[in-house]
Write an enzyme that holds these catalytic residues in place. Sequence first.
Site, short mmCIF file in Angstrom:
data_model
loop_
_atom_site.label_atom_id
_atom_site.label_comp_id
_atom_site.label_asym_id
_atom_site.label_seq_id
_atom_site.Cartn_x
_atom_site.Cartn_y
_atom_site.Cartn_z
N GLU A 1 17.41 12.19 8.20
CA GLU A 1 17.91 13.21 8.89
C GLU A 1 18.12 14.10 7.79
O GLU A 1 18.06 13.90 6.64
CB GLU A 1 19.40 12.72 9.38
CG GLU A 1 19.29 11.95 10.55
CD GLU A 1 18.86 12.44 11.89
OE1 GLU A 1 17.95 13.50 11.85
OE2 GLU A 1 18.90 11.69 12.82
N ASP B 1 10.42 2.55 11.17
CA ASP B 1 11.99 2.47 11.40
C ASP B 1 12.21 1.57 12.60
O ASP B 1 11.26 1.33 13.47
CB ASP B 1 12.45 3.83 11.65
CG ASP B 1 11.77 4.76 12.58
OD1 ASP B 1 11.01 4.45 13.07
OD2 ASP B 1 12.04 6.13 12.54
N HIS C 1 13.51 16.10 11.04
CA HIS C 1 13.49 14.65 10.38
C HIS C 1 11.98 13.99 10.63
O HIS C 1 11.47 14.21 11.39
CB HIS C 1 14.61 13.91 10.86
CG HIS C 1 14.47 13.42 12.34
ND1 HIS C 1 15.03 13.57 13.15
CD2 HIS C 1 13.81 12.50 12.82
CE1 HIS C 1 15.05 13.06 14.26
NE2 HIS C 1 14.21 12.23 14.11
N ASP D 1 15.14 18.55 14.37
CA ASP D 1 15.93 19.23 13.21
C ASP D 1 14.95 18.90 12.16
O ASP D 1 15.36 18.97 11.03
CB ASP D 1 17.19 18.38 13.17
CG ASP D 1 17.14 17.06 13.09
OD1 ASP D 1 16.08 16.23 13.08
OD2 ASP D 1 17.98 16.18 12.82
C1 GLP Z 1 12.65 9.50 16.62
C2 GLP Z 1 11.76 8.86 15.58
C3 GLP Z 1 10.76 9.66 14.70
C4 GLP Z 1 10.24 10.34 15.82
C5 GLP Z 1 10.97 11.36 16.62
C6 GLP Z 1 10.58 12.45 17.36
O1 GLP Z 1 13.94 10.06 15.89
N1 GLP Z 1 12.42 7.90 14.74
O2 GLP Z 1 10.09 8.87 14.10
O3 GLP Z 1 9.48 11.19 15.02
O4 GLP Z 1 11.94 10.41 17.28
O5 GLP Z 1 10.24 11.82 18.60
P1 GLP Z 1 9.26 12.20 19.75
O6 GLP Z 1 7.91 11.87 19.36
O7 GLP Z 1 9.56 11.29 21.04
O8 GLP Z 1 9.54 13.78 19.84
#
Ligand code: GLP
Length: 261
Positions: free
Chosen positions: A143, A67, A138, A136
Amino acid sequence: MEVIIQDSAVESCHLAARLISKQVRAYPQSVLGLATGSTPLPLYQELIRMHREEGLDFSKVTTFNLDEYVGLPRAHNQSYFYFMQRHLFQHLNVSAEKIHLPDGMADDIPAHCAAYEAKIKEVGGIDIQILGIGSDGHIAFNEPSSSLASRTRIKTLTEQTIADNARFFNGDQSQVPRHCITMGIGTIMEAKVNLLLAHGSGKAPAVAATVEGPITSMVPASILQHHERAKVFLDEEAAAHLKLHDYYQWVYHEKPSWQKI
Ligand code: GLP
């Protein structure tokens, strides 16, 4: 789903790195799906160490990231392009032309998303996809309520995700882009192997819902229950709400030697 629980995030990431290194050594032209966020950082550090100290060669590897934020140029220090350069690519020998991330500045976003999907198909699909998970549930930026069949497309971030990610924008939620381009859940499900990483107590409810809850678009990661080769790498804190915690530990420790990572 295979659930692998380690004492710490670092141990969990090192195990996942070992799996990736086996793949790259066996198939130097592997296609890796990569994720941003803080979760995979110890995994990336271990891949960098393996590259430097053990000669793990990435020169033929192709990568696709999950992404990117819409509206951030690649040089912006919070773009996922910048993140990947800083935390991984500049330390490895991946060829620049084999690195793919969605372009958040694309003029025609639907056409760009279609081309991204086509490129993944053209190289034969993703061999191993790394995933984090949002609080959440995702995956990538899919989402809750995202279609479980979705493809790469534009999405609007939830207020929760904006609040979670504001820490990277000096805590200022107004600086967090409202839109992103993300691989779809259908895209992710086509990866041959999916490795979901989660660490810390903040992820424990989402992990329990993903692994042991019903499959629902309200918890996008739960679709991985339908994936033939989904592996969930957890530390003890992220695993804390799992009902079958001890069973997963038992299965892992009783693996026949040929199945061990
Ligand atoms: C963002 C990214 C996800 C990631 C999530 C969790 O929303 N788009 O790919 O898994 O954050 O991030 P973190 O690993 O910092 O908890």
